[in-house]
Each structure stands twice: as C-alpha cells, then as structure tokens.
Design an enzyme around this catalytic site. Structure first.
Site, mmCIF file in Angstrom:
data_model
loop_
_atom_site.group_PDB
_atom_site.id
_atom_site.type_symbol
_atom_site.label_atom_id
_atom_site.label_comp_id
_atom_site.label_asym_id
_atom_site.label_seq_id
_atom_site.Cartn_x
_atom_site.Cartn_y
_atom_site.Cartn_z
ATOM 1 N N GLY A 177 0.898 -1.198 0.073
ATOM 2 C CA GLY A 177 -0.078 0.299 0.059
ATOM 3 C C GLY A 177 0.833 1.400 -0.105
ATOM 4 O O GLY A 177 0.615 2.402 -0.868
ATOM 5 N N ARG A 178 1.953 1.312 0.635
ATOM 6 C CA ARG A 178 2.722 2.375 0.655
ATOM 7 C C ARG A 178 3.410 2.727 -0.432
ATOM 8 O O ARG A 178 3.749 3.852 -0.770
ATOM 9 C CB ARG A 178 3.756 2.184 2.165
ATOM 10 N N TYR A 202 -1.392 8.836 6.506
ATOM 11 C CA TYR A 202 -2.149 7.353 6.419
ATOM 12 C C TYR A 202 -1.301 6.449 5.737
ATOM 13 O O TYR A 202 -0.058 6.540 5.193
ATOM 14 C CB TYR A 202 -3.547 7.481 5.744
ATOM 15 N N GLU A 203 -1.707 4.939 6.019
ATOM 16 C CA GLU A 203 -0.804 3.913 5.593
ATOM 17 C C GLU A 203 0.747 3.954 6.168
ATOM 18 O O GLU A 203 1.686 3.449 5.636
ATOM 19 C CB GLU A 203 -0.568 3.621 4.211
ATOM 20 N N GLY A 204 0.757 4.624 7.489
ATOM 21 C CA GLY A 204 1.993 4.462 8.195
ATOM 22 C C GLY A 204 2.392 5.807 8.025
ATOM 23 O O GLY A 204 2.897 6.393 7.034
#
Ligand code: CAA
Length: 380
Positions: free
Chosen positions: A242-243, A362-364
């Site tokens: 995702g990142r 988001y997503e870390g």
C-alpha cells in the site's frame, strides 16, 4: 536500474492522463468543496481496468505490473487525489491481500467483483486507540465455532461508506498478542455492522472516510483470510505494498502542483517581466523539479522491487517517506509562486497542498516509515 517505460506502460500512462483531464478535472473543485464521492468516475475507472490493475485476468483484473499501477496513480493524483486514494485502497489494500492470501472461494466471491470495480473495498486496521501502534487492536473477533463474533470500532476508514466489502483486522486471542489477530471479510449489511458519521477532512475530501462500529456481527469462519492468527502479518504485508501506492499518490500531487506553478510562472508578470525570469521563482522551480525526480526514482524503484520479487519493505517505506515530504514542500511552494491566486480555490494548488498532508499520515506516518527504515538499515 533501468526505468525506461515499455510501449504498454506508456499507453497506460497516457490513458490515465487523458482520463484525469477529461473526467476528473471537471468538477474536482466542486467535489472537494461538497465532499462528494466521485461515483461516476469510479465506475469509469473500473471500466478502464484501474480498480484491479495487478489482479490476474482470470479474477477480472488487468494483470499488469506494479510500475504500471504507479504510473496510473501518479497521473490520477496530479488532478484528483481523492479519486486516486479510492483506487489505491481498492488495488493495494484489498485486491492484493485477497489475491495473495485468500481462498479460491473468497477470490471467486469477492475479488472478481472488486477487480472490475463492480464493488469496492475498504481496509480496516486503525482504531481510536490503535493507529500507528497497530498491534494494540481492541476490536475482538471471538471464535464461536462456525463463526467469529465481531465487536469494536474502526476509525478513519477510507471508502468507509461507499465500500461493499471490508477487510477487518481484529483480536481473537489476546494472550497471543499480535499472533492472536485475524483478518476477516465483512460485508456491508451484515447484522450489527453500522457505518459511523463521515469525517470532515482537511484534504482528499472527495473520498469518504468514516468510523465503523461492529456490534455482535457474526462473520462466518470461511470469511477469515489465511490461517488463524495470521491477521497482523496480513496487515503488515498488505501495508508494505500500500505504501508504494501512496508514495505514487504523493509523487503525483507534487508533480501536478509543480506543473501548475511552472506554467503560471511563465504567464504571470511582475516588475515588467514573467515571474519565471526572477531568480527567486526560477530557483524554487529548480528545487521542486529536482526533488520530484528524486522521489520518482524512489517510487519506481520500490515498484520494480515488488515486480522483481525483491523485498520492498525498505524501498516502499523510503519512497513513501520521501515522496510525501516532497509533496508537502512542493505544494507549499506552488501556492507561494501563485501568490494571492494560490490561496483561492480556482487555481487548484491550495487543494493539492491540503491533499498532500495526508500522504505523510495514512498507511503509516512518516515516523512509522522511519521506524521501518531504521530497523532495516540497523538489522545487518
Ligand atoms: N511483513 C511481514 N511481517 C511483518 C512486517 C512486514 N512488513 N512488519 C512487521 N511484521 C511482523 C513482525 O515480523 C512481527 O512478527 P513476529 O513476532 O512473528 O516476528 C510482527 O509483525 C510484529 O512486528 P513488530 O514487533 O515489529 O511490531 P511493532 O509493534 O514494533 O510495530 C510497526 C511495527 C512497523 C510500527 C507497525 O505497527 C506499523 O506498521 N504501524 C503502522 C500501521 C499503519 O500503517 N497504519 C495505517 C492504517 S491503514 C490506512 O491508513 C488505510 C487507509 O484507509 C488509507
């Protein structure tokens, strides 16, 4: 590493560029203002094959590589980051995990429709008290024999209301800590599943972000993804990919803002000449261009690592960390170059600046990416 794009990749990039100009640009300001989900555009993106780009065609996907996906994310994000996050979540956080770890029945039942955009998905990890600290899941999925009983709350869920299928991470056995976590497929409409209010956000306002409540939701055992206790690893592996998608989104936001600033600087006059002739502006553009190119190399490298079956935890984290920083800095400078015009909605750059911020969260968050990167560089 050679990033020369193939004929096919160039065609896909052009298709995404054309779509963004023709279908996303008109109305993007209004959708942002009204927080309106781009329903028609998502349908069209499904028809173009953008909703399941890397999924095997036998499950309805486009069967393309990660670099093609990144190219599409970049082009969509130059114009409308709200639309691109819908694409990113569906591709990276939902389709990828189902295709990689799902059973054949799960793929037939869900993936085939997710990959075509007939339905869309959401990924539900974050909670009121478990965002970055993802192992601290409070949502419970108690094993009841033929089903799990799901209870808890998820927060900040992209596609929260518009999704049909939700991949929910929950704690089954608290004694086993993160090894007692499962990933479950939850369908909209299951009894006890309620969608909370929509968040009123700074950016990506066209995408819908909601909290979700689960009150004694009975989730059939066959809806668990992979073996018992694999849920946390599932989430981590899914987020690693995702990142790369979010890094490409950040790259697109930066590139879109830069191009608008470059064009504006050659039209706007001050002190008797175009402002691009003033070194104060020209040097800003030089910095922006250099940073965007550097970010692009990192993002493409991460995509190629994934395509080449190399480990992409590190390269994906570096790409997201750097590209999101470049997105923030570039959009701030793009507003500055536009002066007063940059501060009003018609010129788009203020929206891109607001949209850029979430790519650092988001997503870390950026801080999480630094944990991933530092652990990796210190591990040997
Ligand atoms: N791949 C596979 N396994 C992994 C992994 C990876 N990339 N990263 C960690 N793991 C495994 C570890 O190996 C470990 O397993 P073992 O005990 O079997 O060895 C387990 O997961 C726990 O790992 P850690 O001990 O490293 O866990 P930690 O508590 O120190 O946290 C972390 C690690 C990297 C900080 C992690 O918690 C993390 O990534 N947090 C951020 C979460 C996040 O990105 N949230 C975003 C929400 S989703 C979102 O934004 C979606 C949206 O809608 C847009």
């Amino acid at each position: 590493m050679d990033f020369t794009l193939s004929e096919e990749q160039l065609m896909i990039q052009q298709a995404a560029r054309d779509f963004a100009q023709q279908e996303l640009l008109p109305g993007v300001i209004e959708r942002d203002e009204a927080q309106k989900f781009p329903t028609d555009q998502v349908k069209m993106m499904g028809e173009l094959g953008f909703m399941g780009m890397m999924v095997d065609p036998k499950y309805g996907g486009s069967g393309l590589d990660t670099l093609s996906y990144v190219l599409v994310m970049e082009e969509l994000s130059k114009v409308d980051a709200s639309a691109s996050v819908i694409v990113s979540v569906n591709n990276s956080l939902v389709c990828w995990g189902l295709e990689t770890f799902g059973t054949e029945e799960q793929k037939q039942k869900y993936l085939t429709r997710l990959a075509t955009g007939e339905i869309i998905g959401a990924f539900c990890l974050s909670e009121p008290e478990a965002g970055s600290d993802a192992t601290s899941q409070k949502t419970t999925a108690i094993d009841k024999g033929d089903h799990y009983l799901l209870n808890g709350t998820k927060n900040w869920i992209t596609n929260g209301n518009s999704a049909d299928v939700y991949l929910v991470i929950a704690q089954t056995d608290v004694k086993k800590a993160h090894k007692g976590i499962n990933a479950l497929i939850v369908e909209k409409g299951m009894q006890g599943f309620e969608i909370g209010p929509k968040e009123n956000k700074l950016g990506i306002r066209g995408s819908d972000t909601h909290s979700l409540n689960f009150n004694d939701v009975k989730v059939p055992k066959e809806n668990r993804i992979a073996e018992d206790g694999f849920g946390f690893k599932f989430a981590m592996k899914t987020l690693a990919g995702g990142r790369i998608g979010i890094a490409a989104q950040a790259l697109g936001i930066a590139a879109g803002a830069y191009e608008m600033a470059r064009k504006y600087s050659k039209e706007r006059k001050a002190f008797g000449t175009e402002i691009s002739n003033h070194q104060a502006i020209a040097f800003k553009l030089a910095d922006m261009h250099t940073q965007i190119e550097a970010a692009r190399f990192l993002v493409y490298k991460a995509a190629c690592d994934k395509d080449n079956h190399e480990n992409y935890d590190l390269s994906g984290a570096m790409a997201k960390l750097y590209a999101s920083q470049v997105a923030m800095e570039t959009t701030v400078e793009a507003v500055q170059i536009h002066g007063g015009n940059g501060f009003v909605k018609d010129y788009h750059v203020e929206r891109l600046m607001r949209d850029a911020k979430i790519t650092q969260i988001y997503e870390g968050t950026s801080e999480i990416q630094k944990i991933v990167i530092s652990r990796s560089v210190l591990s040997s």
